[in-house]
Write an enzyme that holds these catalytic residues in place. Structure first.
Site, PDB file in Angstrom:
ATOM      1  N   CYS A   1       0.834  -1.210   0.000  1.00 16.95           N
ATOM      2  CA  CYS A   1       0.000   0.000   0.000  1.00 16.95           C
ATOM      3  C   CYS A   1       0.867   1.258   0.000  1.00 16.95           C
ATOM      4  O   CYS A   1       0.495   2.276  -0.579  1.00 16.95           O
ATOM      5  CB  CYS A   1      -0.940  -0.016   1.196  1.00 16.95           C
ATOM      6  SG  CYS A   1      -0.137  -0.387   2.763  1.00 16.95           S
TER       7      CYS A   1
ATOM      8  N   HIS B   1      -1.502   0.838   7.415  1.00 20.80           N
ATOM      9  CA  HIS B   1      -1.953   0.915   6.026  1.00 20.80           C
ATOM     10  C   HIS B   1      -1.756   2.337   5.504  1.00 20.80           C
ATOM     11  O   HIS B   1      -2.030   3.310   6.216  1.00 20.80           O
ATOM     12  CB  HIS B   1      -3.430   0.519   5.942  1.00 20.80           C
ATOM     13  CG  HIS B   1      -4.005   0.653   4.566  1.00 20.80           C
ATOM     14  ND1 HIS B   1      -3.553  -0.090   3.504  1.00 20.80           N
ATOM     15  CD2 HIS B   1      -4.989   1.445   4.072  1.00 20.80           C
ATOM     16  CE1 HIS B   1      -4.237   0.230   2.419  1.00 20.80           C
ATOM     17  NE2 HIS B   1      -5.117   1.169   2.743  1.00 20.80           N
TER      18      HIS B   1
END
Length: 1372
Positions: free
Chosen positions: A181, A491
Site C-alpha cells: 500500500c 496501512h
C-alpha cells in the site's frame, strides 16, 4: 432432452396459499461477473405478473448495479436462455414456474462488467451513505492489505461522501500485492503530478540498450499509461516491482513511504544518467533535482564577534518534528513546526563553539536556514519516534494541521545587513542531499536572528541575493499520504487533488473515490478533547504522514498530456498495451466459460489406485469432445480404444456412480454440469470396458450397494460385489437382485445392513423399501444363504451376528518383541500344558522356524480344547465349543496397502460360548516363542487344509464410514420405524450387548491409582477371567529383522480387549510374565509412549498401529512411574534428567529417597548422603514445593502417572523443617558491575516482606533501608538481560506480604531479584554497551530465554539497478 437431475430441480414449498394473493415466483440469481460474488445468491420472491423490465429493475436494485449494464440468463429445462429486458411479458407468460426455484445468472453485457450504482442523492458535504447505498455498500470497501494493517481505516471516524467506480471518477486503482500500500500511494501521487508524468512520457525507451523487464523508467511509463487509458478498475504493479529487482517476498514487507520515495528517486536518477538521451531531454536527466531538490544553510554564528561558519546542504524533503524531545505538547500546525525547524540553538557551557576569529571557545548559535525551495515541496511529518522509557518504537498521533496554501516566504534566509563580518563557506553540494538536521530547536530565538520575509537566495550562488515577491513562494497542497495504524505496522493511502478539476480523490489501493475538504481535515490527527501528555494515546491512528505542495507559478504549472498530445513512441506503446489488454480480456472470457472439475479413472494398466486429475473443458464443448480430452489426460491412448471409454457422474466421497449420459454425446458440458461453477458437488469418472463388454446404464435415483457374502462354514467374509438398486425397491426385490449377482438362493437369504460403523440391522420385512430401511447413496450389506439352523436363532444370538461382530471389531497391530532372555522356555511349556522335561529335551534339538512352531501351537491348542485344562481354566474347560474354529480369521497380507480407516467403538460381547472358546484357546498361550519347541504331532491333510481354508479378507471389510454415538446407539429407546414397528426386535447395537454383560466381562477402574493392577484382591490375574479374540502370526519387517535380532509378530485382536488381557496373550511371545514387560505405543516420528491403564481397552488403537514391547517391571496397583530430574539452579542448564523410577502409594519421601540412592549410584554415578539432598515438586521447568522426609505420597503429596520430580543436592543440612516455611530463590543484581550474582536460597518463617528484606540484608550486607527487590518473570531461572532488568521489573512493590498482588509468592521456588538502591549503574561507552548487548543476547539464546522486546525484523528497502540482489551461495 432429458434434464439432468440435481438438487437445484427439487420442488420447493409453494407460497400461493396466502390469503387472496396471486402466485409468486421464486427467482435465485447467481452473479457470475465477479469471482467474489460467484458463490453468492440473490433471492427475489416476485408476483407472477411481474414483467421482465421490472425483474431487471429489481435485480439491479438488489445487486447494486446500474440497470442496463448487465444481462440475465434463465435456465429452462437444462438450457440457458437470455432474457429480453425490453419485453413486456410477465414471468409466467415467459415460462417461469410459481412454487419452484427459477435459477438465473447475472452476466456481463457486451464483455463489460456491470457498473456499480452510485449514490446520486448524496451532497458534497455528506459524511455517510443514504439508506439505499447502505444496502449495497456496508462500510468502507475492503482492502487487500490486511496483514500488518490497522483496522482504523474502517472505523466510523473516517467516512467518504460517496463510493464511486472508475467510470465515475475516471481514475484507475492499483492492486495491493500483499503489503504494498505504501508503494501504491507514492505511485498514484507521482502519476497525479503533471510535471513528473509529462517528463516521463517524453523519455523514450531504447530496447537495444536495456532489457525492458529491468528498466524502472520504462515500467513506470507503462504503468502511468495504463492508469490513464485502461478500462480496468485496478491494475497490477508486479511489473514495476520486478524492475526493482524484488521477488514475491518483498510484497510481504511493509516499508516507510518516505524511505521509498528517497530510494526510488535515487534509482531513477541513476538510470537516467546511464542513458544516451541526456542531450535530447536535459530535464529528464536531472528531473528529480529540478522538481524536488531544495537548498539550506547549516550555520554556526559566534555571539561575541559575529563570525559565522556555514555550509550549503541539499534536501529532497523537510522532516518536521511532531513533538519536541522531552516536551508534553505537540506542535499544532505545519507552520509552527517549520518555525521550530529554523529556530537556532545556543551552544554554551560545555558545548561552547571554538571561534576561528576569537581563537577561543565562545557562546554561539547553531541553526538552519532555507536558501531555496523546490518546485515540488515535500514535508514529512515525523510521527514515528522511539520511547526511551519503554524502549519501544511508537507512533505520535497528535493533531497537526496543515493549510491548503502554504506561504514559505517567512522561512527564507537573508543575512543581517548589520553584520559585515567575514563568512567561512563550505558547499557540500548534491552529495549530501536530504541530510538536513531536524532536531535543532530551542525556545530562545531572538530578534537578532530574525529573517526578512520575501527574500530568497538564488541557488546558483551562495552570495548573490535576488529579491522575489511573496506570491512566488506560495505553495498549494495537492497530495496527502495518510498512515493508519501503529509503529508496528499499518496501512497507507493517498488523498490527491486533481489539477484538472480541483477535486480531491482518495486513492486507496484498487478503490478510487471522491472526497471532500472535511475528509482532508480528518487526517490532521489528534482527538476532540485535550488530554495533555496522553493525548496521542487516545487519538485516532489515521493521520497525515507526508504532504506534497506545488509552487503556484502560472509560467511553470503544467497540465496533464491528453492522449492526442502523446509523443509517437507513447502512442505506439498505448496501442501495444490495448492489444495486450484485449488479449487478456479474451483469455479471461475463456477462463470464465471453462468448467473445471475433478476427473477420476481406474486405469486398466496402472491398477495401484484410482487416478485423479482435473478436467478443464469449455462449457460449449460436447460430451464427446470432453471424453476425448479426458482420454488423453488419463494417458489411455494405446491402452484402451476411445470407444471403450465414457464419462459418468461420480461421487468420490461415497464411491458412488450417480448417473451415465446415454444419448447425450452432443450435449454441451455446460448443460450437463449445471453451468460454470467455482466448485462442483460431484466429480466425473472416466469409465473403461473391454471390447466385448457393454456399458451398464446408471440412472438417477439408483444407489450403490457393496455386498459382502458371508460363509458360516469357513467363518469368512468375502470381498465386496457392487450392485445398483433403487430406493423404492422392496427387500424382496432387493434379495432377487443380490441373488442374480451372487448366485445365492433368495429364499434362504439373510441380508444385514451396516447402517453406521458397529451397527447392524437385519432386513427381514419383505415389503419395506430400501429408503425406509435407511439406505443412502453408498451402502454396505452382508448376505448369508444356507440351510443352517442358525436361521432359527435370534439375530443377536446367531453365529452370523457373532462373525460380523468379530469382523467389525478386529484390528491388526504390528508388535515388535524384545530379544528373548534365556530360561523362559520352561514357563511357556508349562503354560501350554506340556511336560517340563519334555520341553527341556526338545530345546536341545534343532530350532524349528517360527512358522512351524505356530502351526504346531495351533494344532496343540485344538487338541487341548477337547480335554480338561489344568490350573485356573479347569472350570471353564468343561463347557463345549461349537464346530467353527473361532480363532481363525485371515486379514490382508502385510504386503498389501495398509487400511487407513481407524475403528472406534467401545463395545463388548456377552457371549458365553464365544468366551469359553477363546478362553480355552488363549489360556495356555496362542503360540510359543520361536526358540521354544513343542512336541511334534502328526497332522492329517484334512486338518491342515481346514486351517488354511479361510480366504483373505478384503481391506474394504475392515474399514467403514464413521458415525457419531448418537447415530449408532440403540440404548436410548426403541426406534420408531415408518410402519410403526419396533426396531429393537431386529436391530442390535454392539454397545447394548456390552452394557448387558458389563459387570461380568469388564475390569473395574482403580479410582485411587494412576495405574490399575493386573491382579484382583485374591492375587488372581484379572486377564484370566475374560478373553476376546486374539491371533498372532510371524511377520518379517521390510528393513530386516529389526535391531539386535528383534522379532515382530502381526496380531489380530478384538479392540474391546483390555490392555491387561492383551498383555496376558502376549506372554508366550515375550517369554516373561505380563508383570515383567511394558507396552509402548509408537506414534508418528517414532515417538513412543507407554500404555499403563490396564483396565482400558484397545479401542483407541486402529489398524496397522505399531507397538513395541520392552522388558522391565510393569506397575502394580498403587504404583506410579516417576521421572527424576536434577535441579542445578546456577547452571546454564538447570534441569537435567537422571532416571526413571517407581514410587508407591503410602510410601514416605524418606523411603523413596532410600530407594533412589542405589539407583543413582549405579546409573548416574551419584553417591549421595540421604540428608544431603531433597525432592521437590516439578512444574514444567519450575521448582516448586519442597517435600519433607515425613510426607506420605497420596496423603500429603498428590501423585499421578508419568509424574516428574526434582532432586536437589544440598550444600548443608536441610533448612526446611515445616510446611509453614517458605523457600525462596534470590539473586542479587549489581548495577555497578552490570552483573547478576548466583542464586541463594532463603528460608522464611512467614510470608512477610519485612522478613524477606531482613534475610536479604543479612546475606548481602546491603542496609535494610537501601534494599529493593522484584519478583522474577517467566520460567525458571527467570533470566533477563542486565540491560533491561532496571526498567523491566516491578521494583520494590508497596506490599507488606508476599502472597498478594503483584507478587503472589505462595509456594516454594519463587525467584526474587534484589539490589542496592544507592548503587549507580556502570558508565559505558557506546562500543562497550554494544558489546555487552551481544553477550547478553548470546547468553539468553543459549538458556532458551529472549530479550523482553523483540520487534519484527525489518528488511532493508533496496531497489536493484542490475535486476536483483546477488544471493550468497551459502545462504539457504
Amino acid at each position: 432432452m432429458e434434464m439432468v437431475p440435481s438438487e437445484e430441480n427439487q420442488l420447493v414449498p409453494k407460497e400461493i396459499e396466502n390469503a387472496a394473493e396471486e402466485p409468486r415466483v421464486l427467482c435465485i440469481v447467481q452473479d457470475t461477473t465477479n469471482a467474489k460474488t460467484v458463490n453468492e445468491r440473490l433471492t427475489l420472491n416476485l408476483p407472477a405478473s411481474t414483467t421482465l423490465p421490472k425483474l431487471f429493475e429489481d435485480v439491479a436494485h438488489k445487486a447494486g448495479y446500474v440497470n442496463g449494464t448487465f444481462d440475465l440468463a434463465w435456465r429452462k429445462t437444462g438450457d440457458m436462455g437470455s432474457l429480453d429486458p425490453s419485453s413486456e411479458m410477465s414471468l409466467t407468460e415467459f415460462g417461469f414456474e410459481p412454487g419452484k426455484r427459477n435459477f438465473l445468472q447475472l452476466t456481463d453485457k457486451d464483455g463489460e462488467q456491470p457498473q456499480i450504482a452510485s449514490d446520486e442523492s448524496g451532497t458534497a458535504g455528506s459524511s455517510g451513505l443514504d439508506d439505499s447505498s447502505q444496502e449495497r455498500f456496508i462500510g468502507p470497501l475492503p482492502r487487500d492489505c490486511t496483514v500488518g494493517c490497522s483496522s482504523d481505516y474502517s472505523s466510523p471516524s473516517y467516512s467518504y461522501s460517496s463510493i464511486l467506480n472508475k467510470s465515475d471518477t475516471g481514475y484507475v486503482g492499483l492492486v495491493n500485492q500483499a503489503m504494498t500500500c505504501y508503494l501504491n500511494s507514492l505511485l498514484q501521487t507521482l502519476f497525479m503530478t503533471p510535471e513528473f508524468r509529462n517528463a516521463l512520457y517524453n523519455w523514450e525507451f531504447e530496447e537495444s540498450e536495456e532489457d525492458p523487464v529491468t528498466s524502472i523508467p520504462y515500467q513506470l511509463q507503462r504503468l502511468f499509461l495504463l492508469l490513464q487509458t485502461s478500462k480496468k478498475r485496478a491494475i497490477e504493479t508486479t511489473d514495476v516491482t520486478r524492475s526493482f529487482g524484488w521477488d514475491s517476498s518483498e510484497a510481504w514487507q511493509q516499508h516507510d513511504v518516505q524511505e521509498l520515495c528517497r530510494v526510488m528517486f535515487d534509482a531513477l536518477e541513476q538510470k537516467w544518467k546511464q542513458t544516451e538521451q541526456q542531450q535530447f531531454s536535459p530535464l529528464t536527466a536531472d528531473l528529480i533535482n529540478q522538481l524536488y531538490q531544495g537548498k539550506l544553510k547549516d550555520y554556526v554564528r559566534c555571539l561575541e564577534c559575529g563570525y559565522e561558519s556555514w555550509r550549503i546542504d541539499t534536501y529532497l524533503d523537510i522532516p518536521l518534528v511532531i513533538r519536541p524531545f522531552g516536551a508534553s505538547q505537540a506542535y499544532g500546525s505545519v507552520e509552527e513546526a517549520l518555525q521550530a525547524f529554523v529556530q537556532p540553538e545556543t551552544l554554551d557551557g560545555a558545548n561552547q563553539y571554538f571561534c576561528e576569529r576569537c581563537k577561543k571557545k565562545c557562546d554561539a548559535r547553531k541553526g538552519l536556514r532555507f536558501l531555496h525551495f523546490p518546485y515540488l515541496l515535500t514535508l514529512q511529518l515525523k510521527r514515528f519516534d522511539f520511547d526511551y522509557t519503554t524502549m519501544h518504537r511508537i507512533k505520535l498521533n497528535d493533531r497537526m494541521s496543515f493549510p491548503e496554501e502554504l506561504d514559505m516566504s517567512p522561512f527564507i534566509d537573508v543575512e543581517d545587513e548589520k553584520s559585515p563580518q567575514t563568512e567561512s563557506c563550505t558547499d557540500s553540494g548534491a552529495e549530501n542531499e536530504g541530510s538536513c538536521h531536524s532536531d535543532q530547536m530551542s525556545n530562545d530565538f531572538s530578534a537578532d536572528d530574525g529573517v526578512d520575509e520575501g527574500i530568497c537566495l538564488d541557488s546558483a550562488s551562495s552570495t548573490e541575493r535576488v529579491l522575489k515577491p511573496k506570491s512566488s513562494l506560495t505553495f498549494e497542497l495537492f497530495s496527502v499520504m495518510v498512515h493508519s495504524g501503529s509503529a508496528a505496522g499499518g496501512h497507507y493511502y493517498a488523498c490527491i487533488k486533481s489539477f484538472s478539476d480541483g477535486q480531491w480523490y482518495s486513492f486507496n489501493d484498487q478503490h478510487v473515490s471522491k472526497i471532500t475538504q472535511e475528509d482532508i481535515r480528518k487526517t490532521y490527527g489528534g482527538s476532540s478533547g485535550s488530554r495533555g501528555y496522553y493525548s496521542s494515546a487516545f487519538a485516532s491512528s489515521t493521520n497525515a504522514y507526508m504532504l506534497i505542495y506545488r509552487l503556484k507559478d502560472p509560467s511553470r504549472n503544467a497540465k496533464y498530456l491528453d492522449c492526442d498530445d502523446f509523443p509517437e513512441h507513447i502512442k505506439h506503446l498505448v496501442q501495444r498495451e490495448k492489444e495486450s489488454e484485449e488479449q487478456e480480456k479474451r483469455q479471461r472470457e475463456i477462463e470464465r466459460n471453462t468448467c473445471k472439475i475433478k476427473l477420476f479413472c481406474m486405469h486398466p494398466v496402472k491398477m495401484m489406485a484410482m487416478m485423479e486429475n482435473k478436467l478443464e473443458v469449455h462449457k460449449d464443448k460436447t460430451l464427446r469432445e470432453a471424453t476425448e480430452m479426458a482420454y488423453k489426460l488419463m494417458e489411455l491412448d494405446g491402452v484402451v480404444p476411445l470407444d471403450c471409454c465414457r464419462l459418468v457422474k461420480y461421487d468420490e466421497f461415497h464411491e458412488y456412480l450417480e448417473r451415465s449420459y446415454e444419448g447425450e454425446e452432443d450435449t454441451p458440458m455446460g448443460l450437463l454440469l449445471g453451468g460454470v461453477k467455482s466448485s462442483y458437488m460431484f466429480d466425473l469418472l472416466l469409465e473403461t470396458r473391454r471390447p466385448e463388454q457393454v456399458f451398464q446404464p446408471y440412472k438417477p435415483g439408483e444407489v450403490m450397494v457393496k455386498v459382502h457374502v458371508v460363509d458360516l462354514k469357513t467363518d469368512t467374509v468375502a470381498p465386496p460385489v457392487s450392485i445398483r438398486a433403487y430406493l423404492n425397491q422392496s427387500i424382496t426385490e432387493f434379495k432377487q437382485l443380490i441373488a442374480q449377482a451372487t448366485e445365492l438362493s433368495a429364499e434362504t437369504m439373510r441380508v444385514v445392513l451396516e447402517r453406521c460403523y458397529n451397527d447392524l440391522r437385519l432386513l427381514y420385512v419383505p415389503n419395506k423399501t430400501l429408503k425406509s430401511e435407511g439406505f443412502f447413496r453408498s451402502n454396505k450389506v452382508f448376505v448369508e444363504s444356507s440351510e443352517s439352523p442358525d436361521h432359527q436363532v435370534t439375530f443377536t444370538d446367531s453365529l452370523l451376528w457373532k462373525l460380523l461382530d468379530r469382523h467389525g471389531n478386529t484390528i491388526r497391530l504390528f508388535v515388535s518383541l524384545p530379544v528373548q532372555s534365556p530360561g523362559t522356555n520352561r514357563t511357556i511349556c508349562q503354560k501350554v500344558g506340556g511336560d517340563p522335561e519334555e520341553c527341556s529335551e526338545g530345546s536341545k534339538g534343532n530350532r524349528n522356524s517360527v512358522e512351524t512352531i505356530l502351526e504346531e501351537s495351533t494344532e496343540k491348542l485344538k487338541n487341548l480344547s477337547l480335554q480338561p485344562q489344568q490350573g485356573s481354566s479347569t472350570s471353564d474347560s468343561q463347557k463345549s465349543s461349537d464346530t467353527s474354529d473361532f480363532e481363525q480369521i485371515e486379514s490382508p497380507s502385510p504386503s498389501q496397502e495398509p487400511d487407513s480407516s481407524s475403528v472406534s467403538a467401545v463395545v463388548a460381547v456377552d457371549n458365553r460360548e464365544l468366551e469359553n472358546r477363546i478362553r480355552v484357546a488363549s489360556g495356555g498361550g496362542a503360540y510359543s516363542d520361536p526358540e521354544t519347541q513343542l512336541p511334534g504331532e502328526e497332522r492329517s491333510d484334512s486338518e491342515v487344509n481346514n486351517d488354511r481354508s479361510t480366504s483373505s479378507v478384503d481391506s474394504d471389510i475392515l474399514s467403514s464410514s464413521h458415525s457419531s454415538d448418537t447415530l449408532c446407539n440403540a440404548d436410548s429407546g426403541p426406534i420408531q420405524l415408518a410402519n410403526g414397528l419396533d426396531s429393537h426386535s431386529i436391530t442390535s447395537s454392539r454397545r447394548s450387548k456390552a452394557n448387558e454383560g458389563k459387570k461380568e466381562t469388564w475390569d473395574t477402574a482403580e479410582e485411587d491409582s494412576g495405574t490399575d493392577s493386573e491382579y484382583d484382591e485374591n492375587g488372581k490375574s484379572k486377564a484370566e477371567s475374560y478373553y476376546l479374540y486374539f491371533r498372532a502370526e510371524p511377520y518379517a519387517q521390510e528393513d530386516g529383522s529389526g535391531e539386535g535380532g528383534q522379532k515382530c509378530i502381526l496380531v489380530h485382536v478384538d479392540k474391546r480387549i483390555t490392555l491387561s488381557a492383551f498383555k496376558q496373550n502376549l506372554e508366550p511371545f515375550v517369554g516373561v510374565t505380563s508383570t515383567q514387560f511394558k507396552v509402548f505405543r509408537v506414534y508418528a516420528n517414532n515417538q513412543e509412549f507407554e500404555s499403563v491403564r490396564l483396565n482400558e481397552t484397545l479401542s483407541s488403537f486402529s489398524d496397522d498401529n505399531k507397538i513395541t514391547i520392552r522388558l522391565g517391571r510393569a506397575l502394580k496397583k498403587g504404583e506410579y512411574r516417576v521421572k527424576v530430574y536434577q535441579l542445578l539452579v546456577n547452571d546454564a542448564e538447570p534441569c537435567k534428567f537422571l532416571i526413571d523410577t517407581v514410587f508407591a502409594k503410602g510410601m514416605t519421601v524418606k523411603q523413596s529417597k532410600e530407594e533412589l540412592m542405589p539407583q543413582l549410584k549405579d546409573q548416574c554415578k551419584l553417591d549421595l548422603n540421604i540428608d544431603k539432598f531433597r525432592l521437590r515438586k516439578k512444574t514444567w521447568k519450575n521448582p516448586g514445593t519442597v517435600f519433607l522426609d515425613y510426607h506420605v505420597y497420596e496423603e500429603d503429596i498428590n501423585i499421578s502417572s508419568n509424574w516428574e520430580v526434582f532432586l536437589e543436592v544440598l550444600d548443608g543440612p536441610e533448612k526446611m523443617k515445616s510446611m509453614s516455611q517458605l523457600a525462596v530463590l534470590t539473586r542479587r543484581w549489581t548495577p555497578a558491575q552490570m552483573k547478576l550474582e548466583p542464586f541463594q536460597e532463603v528460608v522464611l518463617e512467614s510470608s512477610s516482606v519485612e522478613e524477606l528484606k531482613e534475610k536479604l540484608s543479612e546475606i548481602s550486607g546491603v542496609p535494610l533501608e537501601n534494599l529493593e527487590f522484584a519478583k522474577g518473570r517467566g520460567t525458571f531461572p527467570c533470566d533477563i538481560s542486565v540491560l533491561e532488568i532496571h526498567q523491566d521489573l516491578d521494583w520494590n512493590p508497596k506490599v507488606s506480604t508476599l502472597n498478594v498482588w503483584p507478587l503472589y509468592i505462595c509456594d516454594d521456588g519463587a525467584v526474587v531479584f534484589y539490589r542496592d538502591s544507592t548503587e549507580e549503574p556502570m558508565e559505558q561507552s557506546e562500543d562497550e554497551r554494544n558489546e555487552l548487548m551481544k553477550k547478553e543476547s548470546s547468553r539468553l539464546l543459549k538458556t532458551g530465554h529472549r530479550v523482553s522486546y523483540s520487534p519484527r525484523k525489518e528488511k532493508a528497502l533496496k531497489i536493484y539497478l542490475d535486476g536483483g540482489p546477488v544471493k550468497d551461495p551459502g545462504q539457504d
